[in-house]
Design a protein around this motif. Structure first.
Motif, PDB file in Angstrom:
ATOM      1  N   VAL A  13     -10.891  15.576 -46.640  1.00 38.93           N
ATOM      2  CA  VAL A  13      -9.838  15.633 -45.625  1.00 38.93           C
ATOM      3  C   VAL A  13     -10.452  15.976 -44.275  1.00 38.93           C
ATOM      4  CG1 VAL A  13      -7.995  16.269 -47.218  1.00 38.93           C
ATOM      5  CG2 VAL A  13      -9.300  18.067 -46.103  1.00 38.93           C
ATOM      6  N   HIS A  15      -9.744  17.707 -40.549  1.00 43.72           N
ATOM      7  CA  HIS A  15      -8.876  18.702 -39.927  1.00 43.72           C
ATOM      8  C   HIS A  15      -9.300  18.892 -38.469  1.00 43.72           C
ATOM      9  CE1 HIS A  15      -7.698  23.188 -39.543  1.00 43.72           C
ATOM     10  NE2 HIS A  15      -6.712  22.416 -39.150  1.00 43.72           N
ATOM     11  N   ARG A 168     -13.229  19.462 -38.382  1.00 43.86           N
ATOM     12  CA  ARG A 168     -13.973  19.771 -39.598  1.00 43.86           C
ATOM     13  C   ARG A 168     -13.581  18.805 -40.700  1.00 43.86           C
ATOM     14  NH1 ARG A 168     -10.322  23.780 -42.385  1.00 43.86           N
ATOM     15  NH2 ARG A 168     -12.006  24.621 -43.628  1.00 43.86           N
ATOM     16  N   VAL A 170     -13.384  18.706 -44.924  1.00 40.46           N
ATOM     17  CA  VAL A 170     -13.448  19.522 -46.140  1.00 40.46           C
ATOM     18  C   VAL A 170     -13.486  18.549 -47.315  1.00 40.46           C
ATOM     19  CG1 VAL A 170     -12.336  21.313 -47.508  1.00 40.46           C
ATOM     20  CG2 VAL A 170     -12.110  21.340 -45.025  1.00 40.46           C
ATOM     21  N   ARG A 172     -13.442  18.285 -51.265  1.00 40.15           N
ATOM     22  CA  ARG A 172     -13.168  18.990 -52.515  1.00 40.15           C
ATOM     23  C   ARG A 172     -13.486  18.032 -53.655  1.00 40.15           C
ATOM     24  NH1 ARG A 172      -8.150  19.972 -49.518  1.00 40.15           N
ATOM     25  NH2 ARG A 172      -8.333  21.983 -48.460  1.00 40.15           N
ATOM     26  N   ASN A 181      -4.305  15.565 -56.657  1.00 44.06           N
ATOM     27  CA  ASN A 181      -3.926  14.927 -55.386  1.00 44.06           C
ATOM     28  C   ASN A 181      -3.479  13.484 -55.574  1.00 44.06           C
ATOM     29  OD1 ASN A 181      -4.327  16.653 -52.861  1.00 44.06           O
ATOM     30  ND2 ASN A 181      -6.126  17.171 -54.073  1.00 44.06           N
ATOM     31  N   ARG A 189       4.057  12.336 -51.574  1.00 40.12           N
ATOM     32  CA  ARG A 189       3.521  12.233 -50.215  1.00 40.12           C
ATOM     33  C   ARG A 189       3.842  10.873 -49.610  1.00 40.12           C
ATOM     34  NH1 ARG A 189      -2.111  14.485 -51.737  1.00 40.12           N
ATOM     35  NH2 ARG A 189      -1.811  16.719 -51.466  1.00 40.12           N
ATOM     36  N   ASP A 193       0.353  10.569 -45.334  1.00 37.83           N
ATOM     37  CA  ASP A 193      -0.127  11.891 -45.745  1.00 37.83           C
ATOM     38  C   ASP A 193      -1.056  11.832 -46.953  1.00 37.83           C
ATOM     39  OD1 ASP A 193       0.872  13.570 -43.852  1.00 37.83           O
ATOM     40  OD2 ASP A 193       2.790  13.876 -44.855  1.00 37.83           O
ATOM     41  N   LEU A 195      -3.988  11.907 -49.402  1.00 39.94           N
ATOM     42  CA  LEU A 195      -5.300  12.535 -49.249  1.00 39.94           C
ATOM     43  C   LEU A 195      -6.393  11.798 -50.013  1.00 39.94           C
ATOM     44  CD1 LEU A 195      -4.571  16.388 -49.380  1.00 39.94           C
ATOM     45  CD2 LEU A 195      -4.605  14.846 -47.434  1.00 39.94           C
TER      46      LEU A 195
ATOM     47  N   ALA B  16      -6.841  23.255 -43.663  1.00 35.60           N
ATOM     48  CA  ALA B  16      -6.944  21.786 -43.749  1.00 35.60           C
ATOM     49  C   ALA B  16      -5.831  21.255 -44.654  1.00 35.60           C
ATOM     50  CB  ALA B  16      -8.311  21.413 -44.303  1.00 35.60           C
ATOM     51  N   PRO B  17      -5.492  19.973 -44.526  1.00 36.91           N
ATOM     52  CA  PRO B  17      -4.465  19.401 -45.420  1.00 36.91           C
ATOM     53  C   PRO B  17      -4.875  19.607 -46.879  1.00 36.91           C
ATOM     54  CG  PRO B  17      -5.038  17.840 -43.693  1.00 36.91           C
ATOM     55  CD  PRO B  17      -6.005  18.972 -43.577  1.00 36.91           C
ATOM     56  N   ASN B  18      -3.929  20.006 -47.695  1.00 33.42           N
ATOM     57  CA  ASN B  18      -4.211  20.173 -49.126  1.00 33.42           C
ATOM     58  C   ASN B  18      -2.948  19.838 -49.916  1.00 33.42           C
ATOM     59  OD1 ASN B  18      -2.567  22.467 -48.938  1.00 33.42           O
ATOM     60  ND2 ASN B  18      -4.309  23.812 -48.553  1.00 33.42           N
ATOM     61  N   SER B  22       0.834  19.600 -45.527  1.00 35.93           N
ATOM     62  CA  SER B  22       0.784  18.192 -45.132  1.00 35.93           C
ATOM     63  C   SER B  22      -0.142  18.014 -43.929  1.00 35.93           C
ATOM     64  CB  SER B  22       2.184  17.696 -44.786  1.00 35.93           C
ATOM     65  OG  SER B  22       2.593  18.289 -43.568  1.00 35.93           O
ATOM     66  N   ARG B  23      -0.470  16.775 -43.667  1.00 36.62           N
ATOM     67  CA  ARG B  23      -1.327  16.438 -42.533  1.00 36.62           C
ATOM     68  C   ARG B  23      -0.676  16.905 -41.227  1.00 36.62           C
ATOM     69  NH1 ARG B  23      -0.358  11.939 -40.031  1.00 36.62           N
ATOM     70  NH2 ARG B  23      -1.890  10.885 -38.715  1.00 36.62           N
TER      71      ARG B  23
END
Lengths: 235, 208
Positions: A13, A15, A168, A170, A172, A181, A189, A193, A195, B16-18, B22-23
Motif C-alpha cells: 500500500v 501512504h 511511504r 508498506v 505486508r 484483503n 471495498r 479502495d 488493496l 496506512a490503508p489496511n 480505507s484509502r
C-alpha cells in the motif's frame, strides 16, 4: 501446495505523508505550460538508479509536453548538491531527449531538478518472526519512507520553487494478509479502495505528477511576473 | 480458520490503508516522521527518548493528525492555499524583513487580493502575524482608492494595475511616507501560490 503459493502473496500500500496529497488545481490534460521551455534534470543517487532516473525523466517529459511545454531531459551524474549543473566528467550535461524546438513565441525558461531519497526503512523483525512461526499466516511487514525533492529554477539558476514531497510504502507479506484483503476487496471495498490491485502505483503516480504540474505552473507564473516586472523597469 | 481470518487485523495502528482503514481515511491524515530525541520533547511520555548508549535499532515515529476539515469540504484551491498558509506567510515575512533595513521602521499594511473573502482574511491575518514575528510594526488599516480610480484600475492588465494602484495610494496619502504596503495577489485561478508585491513611496515591486 496452495499455502505455499499463497505465502508468496503480499499487499503493498502507498501512504502519502506530506505534500503528495495536497489538492492540485491545474488540470494536467490542459495546455498549462504552452509558453514554457522546461529542462528536466533527474538526478540519480540514493533511491534513483541511472536507468530509473532516465525512466522518470521520460515520463515527466511526456507529462509536460502534454501540457504544451517544450521539454528537454538530462540524467547526468552530478558533482555535488551545490553545483548541480556540472557533471562529474566536467563536460556540459547533454540533453538525452528534447522535443522539437518552437521558434514562434518567446517561452519562459525553467529548469526542474528531481531527486529521490529514502528517509526510513524498517523491516519490523517481530512481524517476520511471527510470519515464520505461523507459516506466513501472520503478516511480515516492510516499510519504506521516501522523499521526492523538487526544485524549479529560472534560466539563470535562481530558485523559483522548492518542495519536498514525502510518502511511504508498506508491504505486508504472507498468506493471511493476502487472503484477508482479497476477501475484503471482493466483499465490501470499492474498486478504488482495493488493496490487492495496482492502486498503490496508480495513486503514487497521480499524486507525484499532479504535484509536479502544480509546482511547475506556479513557478512559471512567478517567473513571468518577475520577467515582466524587469521589462517594465527598463522601459 | 477463525485465527486466520483475524490475522490481517494486526498492525491496525499503522496509518496506512489496511483492512479497516480505507484509502480515503488514510489520505485524510497529515503525518510527519520524528526522530526519538525530537519526539520525546514534543510528545513526552508517548515517545521514549533514545537510550544513553543509543538504541539497538534505527527508531523513528510517524506522528499523524487528521486534517481540521474533511477533504472536499472546502474548494480545492482554498484548501491548497490554506494548508500551506503558515509556511508561506513566514516565507514572505522573512523575505520582507531581509529587504532594505530602512523599511523596518515603517508601518506595514497588508492587502490580499483573492476571490473568497473568508480565505482572504485568513491570508491577511497570517501574514500580519508573520510580519510581527519578524519584529515589524503592522497596522490592520486598509489603503483605499477613490471609486473612480477603482473603475480605471480594474480595466487594466494586472501587471499595470498594481503599480498604478500603488501610485494612487501614495497620491491620496492612503499609503504615506512612513508606511509600506505588502500585497498578496492571486493572479491566476489555477495557481496555489500568491505573488507578493511591495508598494513603497509610490513605487511597486514584485518580490522575487
Amino acid at each position: 501446495m496452495l499455502l505455499a503459493a499463497l505465502s508468496t502473496g503480499c499487499v503493498r500500500v502507498y501512504h502519502p505523508i506530506h505534500g503528495l496529497h495536497e489538492p492540485v488545481i491545474v488540470d494536467p490534460t490542459l495546455p498549462n505550460l504552452e509558453d514554457a521551455r522546461v529542462s528536466v534534470h533527474c538526478v540519480p543517487g540514493d533511491l534513483l538508479s541511472r536507468s530509473q532516473a532516465s525512466a522518470l525523466c521520460r515520463r515527466v517529459q511526456v507529462l509536460f509536453e502534454n501540457q504544451g511545454a517544450e521539454v528537454s531531459t538530462v540524467t547526468s551524474a552530478y558533482r555535488s548538491p551545490d553545483d548541480p549543473f556540472t557533471p562529474s566528467d566536467g563536460a556540459p550535461p547533454a540533453d538525452e531527449q528534447a522535443s522539437e524546438p518552437d521558434t514562434d513565441a518567446p517561452r519562459t525558461e525553467l529548469t526542474v531538478e528531481l531527486r529521490a531519497r529514502q528517509t526510513h526503512l524498517s523491516y519490523h523483525p517481530l512481524t517476520w518472526a511471527a510470519w515464520t512461526l505461523t507459516f506466513t499466516l501472520a503478516p511480515g511487514v516492510t516499510e519504506r519512507t521516501f522523499a521526492q525533492d523538487i526544485v524549479v529554477r529560472d534560466a539563470s539558476g535562481v530558485r523559483l520553487a522548492a518542495r519536498t514531497l514525502e510518502g511511504r510504502t508498506v508491504r505486508r507479506s504472507g498468506a493471511g494478509v493476502w487472503v484477508g484483503n482479497k476477501l475484503a476487496d471482493w466483499w465490501w471495498r470499492d474498486a478504488d479502495d482495493d488493496l490487492t490491485s495496482a492502486n498503490a502505483d496508480a495513486d503514487l503516480s497521480a499524486d507525484l505528477y499532479g504535484q509536479l504540474s502544480q509546482i511547475v505552473f506556479d513557478a512559471k507564473l512567478k517567473q513571468q511576473v518577475l520577467e515582466r516586472d524587469v521589462a517594465a523597469r527598463r522601459r | 480458520m477463525l485465527t486466520f481470518a483475524f490475522i490481517p487485523f494486526l498492525q491496525l495502528n499503522d496509518p496506512a490503508p489496511n483492512i479497516v482503514r480505507s484509502r480515503d481515511r488514510a489520505r485524510n491524515l497529515v503525518c510527519v516522521r520524528v526522530e526519538p530525541l525530537q519526539g520525546a520533547v514534543e510528545y513526552p511520555g508517548r515517545i521514549q527518548p533514545p537510550r544513553p548508549r543509543g538504541d539497538d535499532a534505527d527508531r523513528s515515529t510517524l506522528v499523524c493528525r487528521e486534517r481540521l476539515l474533511r477533504r472536499g469540504l472546502r474548494a480545492p484551491r482554498d484548501e491548497a492555499v490554506l494548508n500551506t498558509l503558515e509556511d508561506r506567510a513566514q516565507d514572505v515575512a522573512l523575505r520582507v524583513s531581509s529587504l532594505d533595513p530602512a523599511l523596518r521602521d515603517r508601518t506595514w499594511l497588508v492587502e490580499t487580493f483573492y476571490d473568497h473573502p473568508e480565505v482572504l482574511d485568513k491570508i491577511s491575518f497570517a501574514t500580519q502575524n508573520a510580519l510581527m514575528a519578524q519584529g515589524l510594526s503592522v497596522s490592520d488599516r486598509h489603503p483605499k482608492v477613490a471609486p473612480g480610480d477603482v473603475e480605471v484600475l480594474t480595466r487594466l492588465d494586472p501587471m499595470e494595475a498594481y503599480p498604478a494602484a500603488c501610485a494612487r495610494y501614495q497620491a491620496t496619502g492612503s499609503v504615506s511616507g512612513t508606511d509600506a504596503l505588502l500585497a498578496l495577489v492571486a493572479l491566476d485561478r489555477r495557481a496555489t501560490e500568491l505573488q507578493a508585491g511591495l508598494c513603497v513611496d509610490g513605487r511597486w515591486t514584485w518580490l522575487p
